[in-house]
Design a protein around this motif. Structure first.
Motif, PDB file in Angstrom:
ATOM      1  N   GLU A 167      28.049  75.063  51.450  1.00 43.22           N
ATOM      2  CA  GLU A 167      28.788  74.954  50.207  1.00 43.22           C
ATOM      3  C   GLU A 167      30.303  74.705  50.526  1.00 43.22           C
ATOM      4  N   ASP A 168      30.785  75.550  51.647  1.00 44.00           N
ATOM      5  CA  ASP A 168      32.159  75.372  52.041  1.00 44.00           C
ATOM      6  C   ASP A 168      32.668  74.009  52.256  1.00 44.00           C
ATOM      7  N   VAL A 169      31.736  73.357  53.031  1.00 47.51           N
ATOM      8  CA  VAL A 169      32.094  71.918  53.370  1.00 47.51           C
ATOM      9  C   VAL A 169      32.193  70.992  52.227  1.00 47.51           C
ATOM     10  N   VAL A 170      31.364  71.145  51.047  1.00 48.67           N
ATOM     11  CA  VAL A 170      31.336  70.310  49.822  1.00 48.67           C
ATOM     12  C   VAL A 170      32.531  70.836  49.090  1.00 48.67           C
ATOM     13  N   VAL A 171      32.919  72.279  48.958  1.00 50.79           N
ATOM     14  CA  VAL A 171      33.960  72.777  48.132  1.00 50.79           C
ATOM     15  C   VAL A 171      35.258  71.984  48.929  1.00 50.79           C
ATOM     16  N   ALA A 172      35.369  72.178  50.492  1.00 49.52           N
ATOM     17  CA  ALA A 172      36.589  71.592  51.121  1.00 49.52           C
ATOM     18  C   ALA A 172      36.618  69.966  50.658  1.00 49.52           C
ATOM     19  N   ASN A 173      35.611  69.287  50.686  1.00 49.58           N
ATOM     20  CA  ASN A 173      35.701  67.796  50.495  1.00 49.58           C
ATOM     21  C   ASN A 173      36.121  67.582  49.011  1.00 49.58           C
ATOM     22  N   ALA A 174      35.622  68.274  48.179  1.00 47.19           N
ATOM     23  CA  ALA A 174      36.054  68.284  46.792  1.00 47.19           C
ATOM     24  C   ALA A 174      37.258  68.711  46.309  1.00 47.19           C
ATOM     25  N   ALA A 175      37.561  69.656  47.032  1.00 42.06           N
ATOM     26  CA  ALA A 175      39.225  70.157  46.641  1.00 42.06           C
ATOM     27  C   ALA A 175      40.301  69.243  47.194  1.00 42.06           C
ATOM     28  N   LEU A 176      40.056  68.589  48.615  1.00 36.05           N
ATOM     29  CA  LEU A 176      41.010  67.371  49.170  1.00 36.05           C
ATOM     30  C   LEU A 176      40.924  66.432  48.292  1.00 36.05           C
ATOM     31  N   ALA A 177      40.068  65.956  47.775  1.00 34.03           N
ATOM     32  CA  ALA A 177      39.861  64.850  46.850  1.00 34.03           C
ATOM     33  C   ALA A 177      40.546  64.986  45.686  1.00 34.03           C
ATOM     34  N   LEU A 178      40.261  66.304  44.966  1.00 34.08           N
ATOM     35  CA  LEU A 178      41.307  66.595  43.682  1.00 34.08           C
ATOM     36  C   LEU A 178      42.742  66.621  44.280  1.00 34.08           C
ATOM     37  N   PHE A 179      42.914  67.128  45.211  1.00 33.51           N
ATOM     38  CA  PHE A 179      44.500  67.364  45.836  1.00 33.51           C
ATOM     39  C   PHE A 179      44.993  66.054  45.879  1.00 33.51           C
ATOM     40  N   CYS A 180      44.353  65.148  46.627  1.00 29.00           N
ATOM     41  CA  CYS A 180      44.776  63.611  46.726  1.00 29.00           C
ATOM     42  C   CYS A 180      44.974  62.938  45.453  1.00 29.00           C
ATOM     43  N   ARG A 181      44.373  63.340  44.365  1.00 27.93           N
ATOM     44  CA  ARG A 181      44.435  62.452  43.119  1.00 27.93           C
ATOM     45  C   ARG A 181      45.603  63.035  42.513  1.00 27.93           C
ATOM     46  N   ASP A 182      46.047  64.450  42.657  1.00 25.26           N
ATOM     47  CA  ASP A 182      47.153  64.968  41.774  1.00 25.26           C
ATOM     48  C   ASP A 182      47.463  66.034  42.868  1.00 25.26           C
ATOM     49  N   GLY A 183      48.386  65.914  43.493  1.00 28.37           N
ATOM     50  CA  GLY A 183      49.099  66.671  44.738  1.00 28.37           C
ATOM     51  C   GLY A 183      50.124  67.705  44.004  1.00 28.37           C
ATOM     52  N   ALA A 184      50.394  67.789  42.770  1.00 30.40           N
ATOM     53  CA  ALA A 184      51.268  68.695  41.992  1.00 30.40           C
ATOM     54  C   ALA A 184      50.388  69.931  41.821  1.00 30.40           C
ATOM     55  N   VAL A 185      49.288  69.933  41.885  1.00 34.02           N
ATOM     56  CA  VAL A 185      48.531  71.331  41.846  1.00 34.02           C
ATOM     57  C   VAL A 185      48.318  71.755  43.236  1.00 34.02           C
ATOM     58  N   PRO A 186      48.719  72.730  43.699  1.00 39.02           N
ATOM     59  CA  PRO A 186      48.338  73.189  45.052  1.00 39.02           C
ATOM     60  C   PRO A 186      46.866  73.280  45.386  1.00 39.02           C
TER      61      PRO A 186
END
Length: 76
Positions: A27-46
């Motif tokens: 789960e942690d790996v999936v969450v990390a990948n998803a979080a990084l994808a979201l962050f790359c899409r919009d880096g304004a959110v920490p």
């Protein structure tokens, strides 16, 4: 953390994780990948907030619903 040796096996593992049947490490790996994808899409959110958002999506079932919708759209 071990992934599948084939695409089909990997897909089965990802689905199991999104259904809540994976290990915490998976789960942690999936969450990390998803979080990084979201962050790359919009880096304004920490990134920390993206991790919280991604984990909630996985645990609430929203990530699984999104996967199922994507698969269904590809099969049309």
């Amino acid at each position: 953390i071990r992934a599948g040796e084939t695409v089909a096996e990997s897909a089965k593992i990802v689905r199991a994780i999104l259904e809540g049947r994976g290990s915490r490490a998976q789960e942690d790996v999936v969450v990390a990948n998803a979080a990084l994808a979201l962050f790359c899409r919009d880096g304004a959110v920490p990134l920390k907030e993206r991790v919280v958002e991604a984990r909630e999506s996985v645990r609430s079932g929203r990530a699984l619903k999104a996967l199922e919708a994507s698969v269904a759209s590809l099969q049309e």
